[in-house]
Enzyme design. Structure first.
Site, mmCIF file in Angstrom:
data_model
loop_
_atom_site.group_PDB
_atom_site.id
_atom_site.type_symbol
_atom_site.label_atom_id
_atom_site.label_comp_id
_atom_site.label_asym_id
_atom_site.label_seq_id
_atom_site.Cartn_x
_atom_site.Cartn_y
_atom_site.Cartn_z
ATOM 1 N N GLY A 5 13.522 -15.860 -6.860
ATOM 2 C CA GLY A 5 14.442 -14.924 -6.212
ATOM 3 C C GLY A 5 15.363 -14.236 -7.188
ATOM 4 O O GLY A 5 15.949 -13.199 -6.890
ATOM 5 N N THR A 47 24.788 -14.921 -2.278
ATOM 6 C CA THR A 47 23.564 -15.206 -1.540
ATOM 7 C C THR A 47 23.694 -16.578 -0.888
ATOM 8 O O THR A 47 24.733 -17.243 -0.990
ATOM 9 C CB THR A 47 22.334 -15.222 -2.468
ATOM 10 O OG1 THR A 47 22.422 -16.373 -3.327
ATOM 11 C CG2 THR A 47 22.261 -13.959 -3.304
ATOM 12 N N HIS A 68 9.600 3.327 -3.947
ATOM 13 C CA HIS A 68 9.655 3.535 -2.507
ATOM 14 C C HIS A 68 10.774 4.491 -2.128
ATOM 15 O O HIS A 68 11.015 4.713 -0.936
ATOM 16 C CB HIS A 68 9.874 2.203 -1.788
ATOM 17 C CG HIS A 68 9.060 1.092 -2.345
ATOM 18 N ND1 HIS A 68 9.547 0.206 -3.286
ATOM 19 C CD2 HIS A 68 7.771 0.744 -2.131
ATOM 20 C CE1 HIS A 68 8.601 -0.657 -3.606
ATOM 21 N NE2 HIS A 68 7.509 -0.348 -2.928
ATOM 22 N N ASP A 98 28.664 -13.594 3.266
ATOM 23 C CA ASP A 98 27.230 -13.311 3.171
ATOM 24 C C ASP A 98 26.488 -13.955 4.336
ATOM 25 O O ASP A 98 26.715 -15.133 4.667
ATOM 26 C CB ASP A 98 26.688 -13.854 1.853
ATOM 27 C CG ASP A 98 25.187 -13.660 1.734
ATOM 28 O OD1 ASP A 98 24.759 -12.488 1.627
ATOM 29 O OD2 ASP A 98 24.458 -14.665 1.768
ATOM 30 N N SER A 140 0.855 -1.190 0.000
ATOM 31 C CA SER A 140 0.000 0.000 0.000
ATOM 32 C C SER A 140 0.891 1.240 0.000
ATOM 33 O O SER A 140 2.095 1.170 0.216
ATOM 34 C CB SER A 140 -0.905 -0.010 1.225
ATOM 35 O OG SER A 140 -1.866 -1.039 1.131
#
Length: 599
Positions: free
Chosen positions: A510, A518, A235, A580, A69
Site C-alpha cells: 500500500g 490512513t 486516467h 480518516d 483496460s
C-alpha cells in the site's frame, strides 16, 4: 439507421463502435487474439499469454504485467518472445482481480525454475492486487519477484503524494527486461537492471481534453479552451499545472523544461553529450501529422540541449481511450548494454514490426490449457499453529459475530467521512465485506484462528473490491500466515506478532505508513497496546478494550494529519479536516470485538 444503432447499443450519445458496453473488454481480448498467432487467451478469464511458455522445454524468466483496460495496445501488444510472457487486463481503468493475476503468474511460472518477474504500475490498486497475487504464489513455493514502474516527472515534491505514477516509460522496462529474459538472464539480474533503469528515465504528458469511458456521455475531465493540462496521469488524474496552448515546439519545450527542473524531486537529469532513447506516445486521439511534427520538435530541442537521441519510438503505445494528449518518455542510456537490448528482436506486435503468421496458421482464437492449480484452502492449513479449545473458540466466534452486527450500523458515518476526500464508499465497502463474512461464519472452525482469518481474507477480496479489499485481504493473510506457524508460548505474543505481520504486508504494497492519515494510524497504536499486554494477567476483554482505546486515540490524531497516501493525498489540505474514514473503521471494528467479549 446505422448511427442510431450505435447510439442505442452504447447507451450514450457518444459514438463508439462497440456492441454492449459491459462486454467490450472481453470482446477486445478476443479481437486481439484473432490478430496475433503467437498469443493465446484463456477461456474463462481475461489473460493474454505468449504460447511459447505453455509448450514443453527449457524455460526462461517470465515477465508479466497488467492494469485497467482503456490503455490499448497495452498489455496485449507487448506479449511475445523478447518482451512479456503474459498480460492481465482489468475492467476499464480498473486493476485486474487478484485471482486472475494469480492464474496468469501460475500459467507462466508453473514448473519454471527460472522464475517470474511481475511488473506493476504505481497505482494503489495495481500494487495491491499484483502484490497479493505474488505473495500467494510465493506462499505456494514459486520463485517470483515484483518491480513497480513509477517514472512521471509531474510533481516537484513527491513527498506527501502516493508516489510517482507509472506511465508509458514502462515500455522501456518491458523491452530491456524481456530481451534479457530471452537471452537467458537470471531473475536476480533482470530485477537489478530494472532498478537501474528506474533511475535513468522519466515521462511527462499533456492533454487538451479528457477521455470518455464507454457507456458515459461526459469526459472524465474538461480543460478550458486554449489551455493544456500538464503532468496528468493515464486516467486523467490531476496534473501539476495548466499551461497555455501553443505551437508544437512551444509545448514540447515547456514539457522538457519541466522534466529537467533542477529543484524538482522527480526531475530527469539530462547531461550534455549523453545518448537517449525517446518514446512519443499518443494518448488516444492525436493525429499522425501532429505526432510527426511533435516528434521532430522534441528531437530538435533535445539536440539543442546537447543531448543525443539515438532511438525514437512513436505511436499509440499506451493510450487513455480517446484522450487528446501526448507523452514524452526519455531513457538515458547510461548503461552500454541497454541499446542492444532495445534493438533485440521481439515478436510483440506493438513494438513496431509487422507480424506475419506462420504458413498455414489460421487466425483463430487459441485457448490456453492451463496447468491446474489450487488456492490455499482450509484443508491445507496446518494445525501446528495457534489453536483455541472449548470455551475460547466459542468466545472467539461470539465476539466476531457481535462486532459485525455492531460495525455495519456505521455505514453512513464512514461514507460521510470518506466523501470529503475519497470516493465516499468506505462504509459501503466495509459493509459488503462484513456481511459477506457473516454469511460464512457458521462454517468456520473457530478453534483454528488461522483458517478462519484466511477465509475472511478471501471473502474481503471477493466482496469489497478495489484497494480497500486488497488491503484488508493483505492484512488478514499476514495475520493468518503468522498464526499458522508452529508456536507453544504466550498466545498474546503470537497475536501481536501476527498483527505486525499483517501490517507489514499493508505497508509493503500500500506504500503508506504511520502519519500518512490512513487506517495504519489506528492499527499501529492498537498493536502497540497489545504488545504492552504480553506477560500481563489480563482477560481478553480487557486487552481488546485497551486496543480499541488506542485505535480511537490514533484515529482522532488523523484529524490533524496531512494525507500522504491514496486519493486524499491529491486533495487540498483544507478539504481534509475530519478523522480518516479508514482509521475510524479500524477503531469501530476493535471496539465491536471488545464489546462482544464483554457481553
Amino acid at each position: 439507421m446505422f448511427s442510431r444503432y450505435l447510439v442505442r447499443n452504447c447507451q450514450t450519445k457518444v459514438m463508439m463502435f462497440l456492441n454492449k458496453t459491459e462486454n467490450c473488454v472481453r470482446e477486445r481480448v478476443e479481437g486481439a487474439a484473432l490478430t496475433n498467432p503467437n498469443m493465446c487467451i484463456t477461456a474463462d478469464q481475461d489473460i493474454f499469454i505468449d504460447r511459447s511458455y505453455l509448450t514443453p522445454g527449457p524455460k526462461k524468466v517470465a515477465i508479466i504485467t497488467g492494469g485497467g483496460s482503456g490503455h490499448e495496445p497495452f498489455p496485449s501488444g507487448y506479449i511475445g518472445e523478447g518482451m512479456l510472457a503474459a498480460g492481465v487486463p482489468g475492467a476499464i481503468f480498473t486493476s485486474p482481480p487478484t485471482d486472475v493475476i494469480l492464474s496468469a503468474i501460475k500459467a507462466v511460472g508453473h514448473n519454471n525454475e527460472k522464475g517470474v518477474l511481475v511488473v506493476s504500475y504505481n497505482y494503489t490498486g495495481d500494487r495491491i492486487n499484483f502484490g497479493l497475487g505474488l505473495e500467494k504464489c510465493k506462499a505456494a513455493g514459486m520463485k517470483v519477484e515484483m518491480f513497480v514502474v513509477g517514472e512521471d516527472c509531474a510533481f516537484t515534491k513527491v513527498e506527501g503524494t502516493a508516489g510517482r505514477r507509472g506511465l508509458v516509460g514502462g515500455l522501456f522496462v518491458f523491452k530491456i527486461a524481456g530481451a534479457m529474459a530471452y537471452n537467458g538472464a537470471s531473475l536476480e539480474d533482470i530485477l537489478a537492471t530494472c532498478e537501474e533503469v528506474a533511475h535513468a528515465y522519466g515521462t511527462l504528458g499533456v492533454a487538451a481534453s479528457g477521455c470518455i469511458i464507454p457507456g458515459r456521455e461526459e469526459p472524465l475531465f474538461e480543460v478550458d479552451k486554449g489551455i493544456l493540462e500538464m503532468g496528468l496521469g493515464l486516467h486523467g488524474e490531476a496534473g501539476c499545472l495548466s499551461i497555455p496552448f501553443g505551437s508544437s515546439r512551444e509545448v514540447a519545450d515547456k514539457m522538457l523544461t519541466h522534466m529537467t527542473l533542477p529543484n524538482s524531486e522527480s526531475r530527469l537529469d539530462l547531461k550534455k553529450g549523453e545518448k537517449v532513447a525517446i518514446i512519443i506516445n499518443n494518448l488516444g486521439s492525436v493525429t499522425q501529422i501532429e505526432l510527426n511534427v511533435f516528434t521532430k520538435d522534441v528531437i530538435t530541442l533535445l539536440r539543442e540541449r546537447g543531448v543525443k537521441p539515438v532511438r525514437v519510438y512513436v505511436g499509440s503505445l499506451i493510450t487513455s481511450l480517446n484522450m487528446k494528449g501526448l507523452q514524452i518518455s526519455i531513457l538515458r542510456l547510461t548503461n552500454s548494454k541497454w541499446l542492444p537490448l532495445l534493438d533485440a528482436p521481439t515478436s510483440a506486435s506493438a513494438w513496431p514490426k509487422p507480424l506475419i503468421p506462420e504458413e498455414g496458421h489460421e487466425l483463430t482464437i487459441e485457448y490456453a490449457k492451463l496447468p491446474s492449480h489450487s488456492e490455499d484452502t482450509k484443508e491445507k492449513m496446518s494445525t501446528k499453529g495457534l489453536m483455541l479449545e472449548g470455551d475460547k473458540a466459542k468466545l472467539f466466534e461470539q465476539c466476531v459475530k457481535f462486532a459485525i452486527q455492531d460495525v455495519v450500523q456505521h455505514e453512513k458515518e464512514l461514507n460521510q467521512l470518506d466523501s470529503k476526500c475519497g470516493d465516499g464508499d468506505c462504509g459501503s465497502t466495509l459493509y459488503r465485506g462484513l456481511t459477506g463474512i457473516s454469511k460464512v461464519l457458521d462454517k468456520q472452525p473457530f478453534q483454528c484462528p488461522s483458517v478462519v482469518i484466511s477465509g475472511f481474507a478471501d471473502v474481503a477480496l471477493q466482496t469489497m473490491g478495489g484497494a480497500s479489499g486488497g488491503l484488508y485481504s493483505l492484512f488478514l493473510i499476514g495475520i493468518a500466515n503468522k498464526l499458522q506457524e508452529r508456536f507453544d508460548g504466550d498466545p498474546v505474543k503470537r497475536w501481536s506478532e501476527a498483527l505486525r505481520k499483517g501490517i507489514e504486508s499493508m505497508i509493503k504494497y500500500g506504500k503508506a505508513n504511520r502519519g500518512d492519515r490512513t487506517m495504519l494510524d489506528a492499527l499501529l497504536p492498537a498493536t502497540e497496546a497489545l504488545e504492552k499486554c504480553i506477560g500481563q494477567e489480563m482477560t481478553c476483554g480487557q486487552i481488546l478494550t485497551k486496543m480499541a482505546d488506542a485505535a480511537e486515540a490514533g484515529c482522532e490524531a488523523t484529524r490533524h494529519m496531512k494525507a500522504k497516501a491514496g486519493r486524499a493525498s491529491y486533495c487540498r489540505p483544507e478539504d481534509v479536516n475530519d478523522v480518516d474514514a479508514g482509521a475510524r473503521a479500524v477503531a469501530l471494528c476493535l471496539r465491536g470485538l471488545a464489546k462482544g467479549l464483554l457481553l
